[in-house]
Design an enzyme around this catalytic site. Structure first.
Site, short mmCIF file in Angstrom:
data_model
loop_
_atom_site.label_atom_id
_atom_site.label_comp_id
_atom_site.label_asym_id
_atom_site.label_seq_id
_atom_site.Cartn_x
_atom_site.Cartn_y
_atom_site.Cartn_z
N TRP A 478 1.00 -1.26 -0.23
CA TRP A 478 0.19 -0.02 -0.08
C TRP A 478 0.85 1.25 0.08
O TRP A 478 0.33 2.27 0.53
CB TRP A 478 -1.12 0.09 1.14
CG TRP A 478 -1.84 -1.38 1.23
CD1 TRP A 478 -2.79 -1.66 0.33
CD2 TRP A 478 -1.75 -2.11 2.49
NE1 TRP A 478 -3.44 -2.79 0.82
CE2 TRP A 478 -2.65 -3.20 2.03
CE3 TRP A 478 -1.07 -2.29 3.62
CZ2 TRP A 478 -2.85 -4.22 2.86
CZ3 TRP A 478 -1.38 -3.25 4.33
CH2 TRP A 478 -2.23 -4.44 4.12
N HIS A 479 2.20 1.03 -0.77
CA HIS A 479 2.96 2.40 -0.62
C HIS A 479 3.03 2.84 -1.92
O HIS A 479 4.41 3.15 -2.19
CB HIS A 479 4.29 1.84 0.19
CG HIS A 479 4.11 1.70 1.69
ND1 HIS A 479 5.29 1.03 2.05
CD2 HIS A 479 3.18 1.85 2.51
CE1 HIS A 479 4.90 0.93 3.55
NE2 HIS A 479 3.47 1.32 3.59
N TYR A 480 2.10 2.64 -2.73
CA TYR A 480 2.28 3.10 -4.13
C TYR A 480 2.34 4.69 -4.08
O TYR A 480 1.92 5.19 -3.32
CB TYR A 480 1.24 2.86 -5.00
CG TYR A 480 -0.08 3.10 -4.18
CD1 TYR A 480 -0.79 4.45 -4.47
CD2 TYR A 480 -0.83 2.00 -3.44
CE1 TYR A 480 -2.21 4.49 -3.54
CE2 TYR A 480 -2.26 2.23 -2.89
CZ TYR A 480 -2.57 3.70 -2.89
OH TYR A 480 -3.84 3.89 -2.39
#
Length: 548
Positions: A478-480
């Site tokens: 979830w670190h896009y």
């Protein structure tokens, strides 16, 4: 000389907050008098600053600017305070599978990997695992942050309100010692700084297991200077084109939960601005919907081209995550991310225990139980592999089309392999021996994890090589980030290149994801840029006097 002295003085005043706000007037969460449903917004309004996105960067920015100016903050989601799934640590992650219209999480799928984007006040800090660790020096350089005192002050500004030292128990302690024994050394103890080795990081959950998201930072806001609207979906940014050397942003059209549209305008003073802080997906998407982006995409959807900007949406990236569930002989404590191994080769190793982190059916665990074991996570830094964001329609509430090209570059795959091998080395140490079944081999653990539903990729049930294991079990951390890169879409002051009165300040500008979790750095960036903008505006105000 007089001008330099003035700007130095103003910078000091802004940074310390002495010039800005009488904190006796501050309000504590969740009782913010300036927070309302967008249905209560006037049809037409005027502000000095309009900020789109009440997330990790947008909230520190809005709270800072509100001290001296009128600020409108638009958040497309709800408040986090009335949802126990958000606020209580034992409920972590349940929202990822909530399909309701008011879910704080909006799911999307890329390359058969299930992902999620926040749709809630506080942004990612309201739905993430709460781990807090500052970024490395490389981030400051890439983000063009040059005032190191302000960097430190900006980190501390957020941390003293929402960051806590976790209560580390037996399983996490054993993992930390195992990582050190496996070579992820030294043991740096509890620290928020980015240091190679193993450490305990901060957490957004207090000792009672209650989350403190970026929304809590609104207690810094000037209640008379800030207007915050929830369920306010920005449709587009308005630009003036006629008689201008380049387009100038002057307003925002947004929609409330009943579908009614509202228009917020800048007051029109010289330094009034609109700031996009809608995240790595929302910001490039809204730029395109407003007419700034690759002209072929805009023309295909009959969007008026304000500025042909081919770099909007380019170089999207997501840090691949791979996980090993390691069964334990006994029930372990429930713990969320607390310990991190920061390796020298570009892999971060974190973990949680006693939780159903992947929300699988109990039968998927092949006779084991998530309460008797932990999930050890490997996340690559960078990454080098890049993708792209494209809009598919004109609805800002819909997900755009995305690619991340996980492990497309060999360098990323090699980091994953070394990270997984480090996990296997750590769980076979003497330090971790009480928390691993003695009869389980590395192959047993790898094969068990091939059977767990980590993604939607079709693959076999046997782990042949670590390279294949990485590809088959890849997940999102979830670190896009990316899509509005600094140096391509925005300049060093985060102003959109080729446009006046518009900035982008959020994860879409990042070249690489900073540290084990980018939230700490993005919180800092929001505060840093808020102070910087105030300094710039105050300097402009006194410059004529100083020059005279």
């Amino acid at each position: 000389m007089a001008y330099r002295l003035w700007t130095m003085t103003l910078s000091t005043l802004v940074t310390t907050g002495l010039f800005l706000l009488n904190f006796a007037s501050a309000e504590l969460p969740p009782n913010y008098s300036f927070m309302h449903e967008a249905t209560k917004a006037p049809r037409v309004s005027f502000y000095d600053y309009i900020i789109i996105g009440g997330g990790t960067a947008g909230i520190p920015l809005a709270a800072t600017l509100s001290a001296n100016y009128s600020v409108l903050l638009l958040e497309r989601g709800k408040s986090p305070y009335d949802d126990a799934n958000i606020t209580i640590v034992s409920n972590f992650g349940r929202y990822f599978f909530d399909p309701s219209p008011d879910s704080p999480s909006q799911q999307f799928i890329v390359e058969n990997v299930v992902n999620s984007r926040p749709k809630v006040l506080g942004g990612g800090t309201s739905i993430n695992a709460g781990f807090h660790s500052r970024g490395e020096e490389q981030f400051n350089e890439e983000a063009k942050l040059t005032d190191y005192d302000l960097i430190q002050d900006s980190y501390e500004w957020a941390e003293k309100v929402i960051v806590f030292e976790p209560q580390v128990q037996a399983w996490q302690t054993a993992l930390a010692n195992g990582l050190v024994e496996a070579g992820v050394a030294p043991n740096n103890g509890y620290t928020l700084d980015h240091l190679t080795g193993t450490k305990v990081g901060g957490t957004l959950f207090d000792k009672n297991g209650i989350r403190h998201s970026a929304a809590d930072l609104l207690q810094y806001a000037n209640p008379e200077g800030l207007s915050l609207y929830l369920h306010a979906t920005a449709n587009k940014i308005l630009f003036r084109l006629k008689g201008k050397s380049k387009p100038k942003a002057y307003g925002v059209v947004f929609q409330d939960s009943l579908g009614k549209k509202h228009v917020a305008y800048l007051k029109g003073k010289k330094n009034d601005e609109i700031v996009l802080a809608a995240g790595a997906i929302g910001s490039p998407q809204l730029l395109m919907l407003s007419g700034i982006g690759p002209k072929d995409q805009l023309n295909a959807l009959n969007i008026r081209v304000v500025l042909d900007q081919p770099y909007v949406g380019k170089d999207m990236a997501d840090n691949a995550q791979n996980v090993l569930f390691v069964p334990s002989p006994d029930k372990v404590e429930q713990s969320i991310l607390q310990v991190v191994g920061i390796t020298s080769f570009g892999s971060y190793i974190e973990a949680g225990s006693g939780f159903n982190f992947i929300f699988a059916d109990l039968s998927d665990y092949q006779g084991y139980h998530y309460e008797r074991g932990g999930f050890i996570i490997e996340k690559i830094n960078g990454p080098v592999s890049k993708g792209e964001l494209k809009i598919v329609n004109r609805d800002p509430a819909d997900n755009p089309s995305l690619t991340f090209n996980y492990f497309n570059e060999t360098e990323d795959l090699e980091k994953c392999v070394r990270g997984l091998q480090t996990i296997l080395d750590a769980i076979n140490t003497e330090a971790f021996s009480d928390h691993k079944l003695s009869n389980m081999t590395n192959q047993d653990i790898l094969d068990l994890n091939m059977k767990l539903p980590y993604n939607l990729i079709q693959h076999g049930n046997t782990s042949i090589t670590l390279e294949q294991h990485c590809r088959d079990t890849v997940r999102s951390m979830w670190h896009y980030h990316g899509g509005c890169h600094i140096g391509q879409v925005v300049d060093d002051d985060y102003k959109v290149i080729g446009v006046d009165a518009l900035r982008v300040i959020d994860g879409s500008t990042l070249l690489n994801s900073p540290g084990p979790n980018p939230a700490a750095s993005v919180l800092m960036l929001g505060r840093y840029m808020g102070v910087t903008i105030l300094n710039q505006r105050l300097a402009d105000a006194v410059k004529p006097y100083a020059d005279s």
